[in-house]
Design an enzyme around this catalytic site. Structure first.
Site, PDB file in Angstrom:
ATOM      1  N   ARG A   1       0.816  -1.226   0.000  1.00 15.58           N
ATOM      2  CA  ARG A   1       0.000   0.000   0.000  1.00 15.58           C
ATOM      3  C   ARG A   1       0.834   1.253   0.000  1.00 15.58           C
ATOM      4  O   ARG A   1       0.287   2.358   0.042  1.00 15.58           O
ATOM      5  CB  ARG A   1      -0.855   0.058   1.247  1.00 15.58           C
ATOM      6  CG  ARG A   1      -1.814  -1.059   1.270  1.00 15.58           C
ATOM      7  CD  ARG A   1      -3.150  -0.603   1.710  1.00 15.58           C
ATOM      8  NE  ARG A   1      -3.942  -1.787   1.864  1.00 15.58           N
ATOM      9  CZ  ARG A   1      -5.234  -1.827   1.802  1.00 15.58           C
ATOM     10  NH1 ARG A   1      -5.916  -0.728   1.638  1.00 15.58           N
ATOM     11  NH2 ARG A   1      -5.862  -2.949   1.930  1.00 15.58           N
TER      12      ARG A   1
ATOM     13  N   ARG B   1     -18.875  -4.720   7.200  1.00 15.35           N
ATOM     14  CA  ARG B   1     -17.566  -4.551   7.834  1.00 15.35           C
ATOM     15  C   ARG B   1     -17.549  -3.346   8.761  1.00 15.35           C
ATOM     16  O   ARG B   1     -18.226  -2.360   8.515  1.00 15.35           O
ATOM     17  CB  ARG B   1     -16.497  -4.394   6.747  1.00 15.35           C
ATOM     18  CG  ARG B   1     -15.912  -5.728   6.345  1.00 15.35           C
ATOM     19  CD  ARG B   1     -15.044  -5.664   5.141  1.00 15.35           C
ATOM     20  NE  ARG B   1     -14.094  -4.560   5.130  1.00 15.35           N
ATOM     21  CZ  ARG B   1     -13.199  -4.375   4.169  1.00 15.35           C
ATOM     22  NH1 ARG B   1     -13.149  -5.238   3.157  1.00 15.35           N
ATOM     23  NH2 ARG B   1     -12.378  -3.355   4.191  1.00 15.35           N
TER      24      ARG B   1
ATOM     25  N   ARG C   1     -10.081   6.039   4.146  1.00 16.83           N
ATOM     26  CA  ARG C   1      -9.375   5.034   3.337  1.00 16.83           C
ATOM     27  C   ARG C   1      -9.115   5.551   1.925  1.00 16.83           C
ATOM     28  O   ARG C   1      -8.049   5.320   1.359  1.00 16.83           O
ATOM     29  CB  ARG C   1     -10.184   3.729   3.288  1.00 16.83           C
ATOM     30  CG  ARG C   1      -9.934   2.859   4.503  1.00 16.83           C
ATOM     31  CD  ARG C   1     -11.164   2.070   4.894  1.00 16.83           C
ATOM     32  NE  ARG C   1     -11.613   1.128   3.896  1.00 16.83           N
ATOM     33  CZ  ARG C   1     -12.884   0.710   3.784  1.00 16.83           C
ATOM     34  NH1 ARG C   1     -13.819   1.173   4.583  1.00 16.83           N
ATOM     35  NH2 ARG C   1     -13.202  -0.157   2.863  1.00 16.83           N
TER      36      ARG C   1
END
Ligand code: AP5
Ligand code: ZN
Length: 208
Positions: free
Chosen positions: A85, A152, A163
């Protein structure tokens, strides 16, 4: 075959990873699933990573690299989803591959604008029984999956926004990292789930 899937939250990394694994026989390795399994185990490490996960922040590099490493070693052929990432993780992956004496075949970038993604994430449900990812509208659960189908912890509006912000700042530049090495293929991820799978397979075949 060793490939990784890059893409923003909701682009379909997990969905396509599962489908490609079924088609090719390669193993689907999702660092997000690894983190959630650790949280579910109730371990001390799980408690530590839960804070980052639920807020939509990245787990620190040294922790996630250690969590991912044994999975990479285990499998001859894999599809890596959600790792690396950032550049530090990409370098750690390069080192791990070198130690194993193997190479990455492709980095597949799933492309979709942010507006598209929020809608996908709010309708997402994951089966607790099978781990399969569904969408209430776009990909409803079939009758043979017993569920239950849960949302989630990080699919809240605030965590989704965080995010996406981290993705654009830290992860998206990795497209350049892999393009420079001639490994990047980009796929339009706004189309239907089977169409995206088809384009990925085509892109892998053309380049491979
Ligand atoms: P992770 O689990 O990887 O989450 P993410 O990157 O936020 O991505 P998502 O899983 O939300 O999206 P996806 O692209 O997989 O979409 P999906 O296929 O589910 O990571 C979670 C957290 O773990 C991180 O925030 C961090 O805390 C930690 N973590 C993980 N890896 C880390 C790392 N390397 N370093 C540090 N921390 C790490 O699809 C979404 C929905 O859309 C589904 O409902 C699906 O059915 C639907 N859908 C998919 N494709 C289509 C389509 N083509 N058309 C219509 N609907 C579609
Ligand atoms: Zn995912």
């Amino acid at each position: 075959m060793r490939i990784l899937i890059l893409g923003p939250q909701g682009a379909g990394k997990g969905t396509q990873g599962q489908r490609l694994a079924e088609i090719t026989g390669a193993r689907h390795i999702s660092t997000g699933d690894i983190v959630r399994a650790e949280i579910k185990s109730g371990s001390e490490l799980g408690r530590k990573v839960k804070e980052y996960h639920d807020r939509g922040e990245l787990v620190p590099d040294e922790i996630i690299v250690e969590m991912a490493r044994p999975h990479l070693r285990d499998a001859g052929s894999w599809i890596l989803d959600g790792f690396p990432r950032n550049e530090a993780q990409a370098r750690a992956l390069d080192e791990a591959l070198e130690e194993m004496g193997v190479e990455l075949d492709r980095a597949v970038a799933l492309e979709a604008p942010d507006e598209h993604l929020v809608r996908r994430l709010s309708g997402r449900r994951q089966s607790r029984a099978t781990g399969r990812i569904y969408h209430l509208e776009y990909d409803p659960p079939p009758p043979d999956d017993p569920g239950p189908f849960v949302q989630r912890e990080d699919d809240t509006e605030e965590a989704i926004r965080r995010r996406l912000e981290i993705y654009h700042r830290e992860t998206e530049p990795l497209k350049g990292y892999y393009a420079e090495r001639g490994l990047l293929v980009s796929v339009d991820a706004t189309r239907s789930i089977p169409e995206v799978t088809e384009s990925i397979l085509q892109a892998l075949g053309e380049k491979g």
